[in-house]
Motif scaffolding. Structure first.
Motif, PDB file in Angstrom:
ATOM      1  N   VAL A 282       0.836  -1.203   0.000  1.00 50.30           N
ATOM      2  CA  VAL A 282       0.000   0.000   0.000  1.00 50.30           C
ATOM      3  C   VAL A 282       0.872   1.256   0.000  1.00 50.30           C
ATOM      4  O   VAL A 282       0.551   2.240  -0.679  1.00 50.30           O
ATOM      5  CB  VAL A 282      -0.993  -0.009   1.184  1.00 50.30           C
ATOM      6  CG1 VAL A 282      -1.749   1.305   1.286  1.00 50.30           C
ATOM      7  CG2 VAL A 282      -1.978  -1.169   1.040  1.00 50.30           C
TER       8      VAL A 282
ATOM      9  N   HIS B 225      -5.963   5.177  -1.616  1.00 48.19           N
ATOM     10  CA  HIS B 225      -4.683   4.591  -1.210  1.00 48.19           C
ATOM     11  C   HIS B 225      -4.297   5.089   0.177  1.00 48.19           C
ATOM     12  O   HIS B 225      -3.835   4.316   1.022  1.00 48.19           O
ATOM     13  CB  HIS B 225      -3.568   4.944  -2.202  1.00 48.19           C
ATOM     14  CG  HIS B 225      -3.737   4.339  -3.556  1.00 48.19           C
ATOM     15  ND1 HIS B 225      -3.992   3.008  -3.763  1.00 48.19           N
ATOM     16  CD2 HIS B 225      -3.682   4.910  -4.781  1.00 48.19           C
ATOM     17  CE1 HIS B 225      -4.092   2.773  -5.049  1.00 48.19           C
ATOM     18  NE2 HIS B 225      -3.907   3.919  -5.696  1.00 48.19           N
TER      19      HIS B 225
ATOM     20  N   SER C 230       1.862   1.691  -3.571  1.00 44.98           N
ATOM     21  CA  SER C 230       0.778   2.211  -4.417  1.00 44.98           C
ATOM     22  C   SER C 230       0.514   3.685  -4.104  1.00 44.98           C
ATOM     23  O   SER C 230       0.198   4.470  -5.003  1.00 44.98           O
ATOM     24  CB  SER C 230      -0.502   1.387  -4.259  1.00 44.98           C
ATOM     25  OG  SER C 230      -1.073   1.564  -2.988  1.00 44.98           O
ATOM     26  N   THR C 231       0.689   4.075  -2.855  1.00 47.86           N
ATOM     27  CA  THR C 231       0.514   5.469  -2.463  1.00 47.86           C
ATOM     28  C   THR C 231       1.633   6.327  -3.047  1.00 47.86           C
ATOM     29  O   THR C 231       1.390   7.452  -3.496  1.00 47.86           O
ATOM     30  CB  THR C 231       0.474   5.584  -0.924  1.00 47.86           C
ATOM     31  OG1 THR C 231      -0.574   4.743  -0.438  1.00 47.86           O
ATOM     32  CG2 THR C 231       0.207   6.993  -0.473  1.00 47.86           C
TER      33      THR C 231
END
Length: 188
Positions: A26, A39, A29-30
């Protein structure tokens, strides 16, 4: 207080991966899409699941900056503020959470908003306000075991032991998996 249980249901993310692996994914992805509020929300939830509330607050602040009017983002923000306020015994954090939960509780039909507000009010030692909101939430959702448990705790703190025991009994009737030690420890 059960904000984590109500708002941070992230265990399903960890079926095949460790929490740290999910967190790393995560974060990546952020990093790749920093303008995506979802996100940041996911990152905030994972940080809170791992009890990294300050990191959760930093992540949810990013989501708030992207979508300031989004109810779910605001609710997560308030829940994290409440957790930090409870953990640090910080009235400013609790008052910020109270402000959101008070607005949310004015909307009809959601017992959980009254539950969250009652939890914050109880932490602020506004016993009458907390009692009123637990009871209002229970009118809307009489099978919310955690509300009965928390109301029982409030009554025992006010030395209303009979009322407290009745609430604990209702909580166990609804959710037998609640350990009785959790309830009896409230009386100590």
């Amino acid at each position: 207080l059960e904000f984590r249980r109500v708002l941070f249901r992230s265990k399903e993310l960890f079926r095949d991966l460790s929490a740290d692996q999910v967190r790393a994914a995560v974060i990546e992805s952020t990093r790749r899409e920093p303008s995506q509020a979802d996100h940041w929300q996911r990152l905030a939830k994972i940080e809170c699941y791992l009890e990294n509330f300050q990191a959760g607050l930093e992540a949810v602040n990013q989501a708030v900056a992207i979508h300031p009017g989004n109810f779910n983002v605001q609710q997560l923000h308030a829940a994290i503020l409440a957790e930090i306020g409870i953990d640090r015994r910080s009235k400013p954090y609790l008052l910020q959470a109270q402000e959101f939960f008070a607005r949310a509780a004015k909307k009809p039909g959601r017992g959980i908003d009254h539950f969250n507000l009652a939890n914050v009010l109880a932490e602020l030692e506004d016993w009458a306000g907390a009692e009123a909101h637990y009871l209002e939430g229970l009118k809307l959702d009489p099978r919310h075991a955690q509300s009965w448990k928390n109301l029982g705790t409030l009554y025992t703190k006010r030395d209303e032991l009979q009322k407290g025991m009745e609430c604990f009994d209702k909580a166990l009737e609804i959710e037998p998996k609640l350990r009785s030690e959790e309830h009896t420890s409230e009386l100590q």
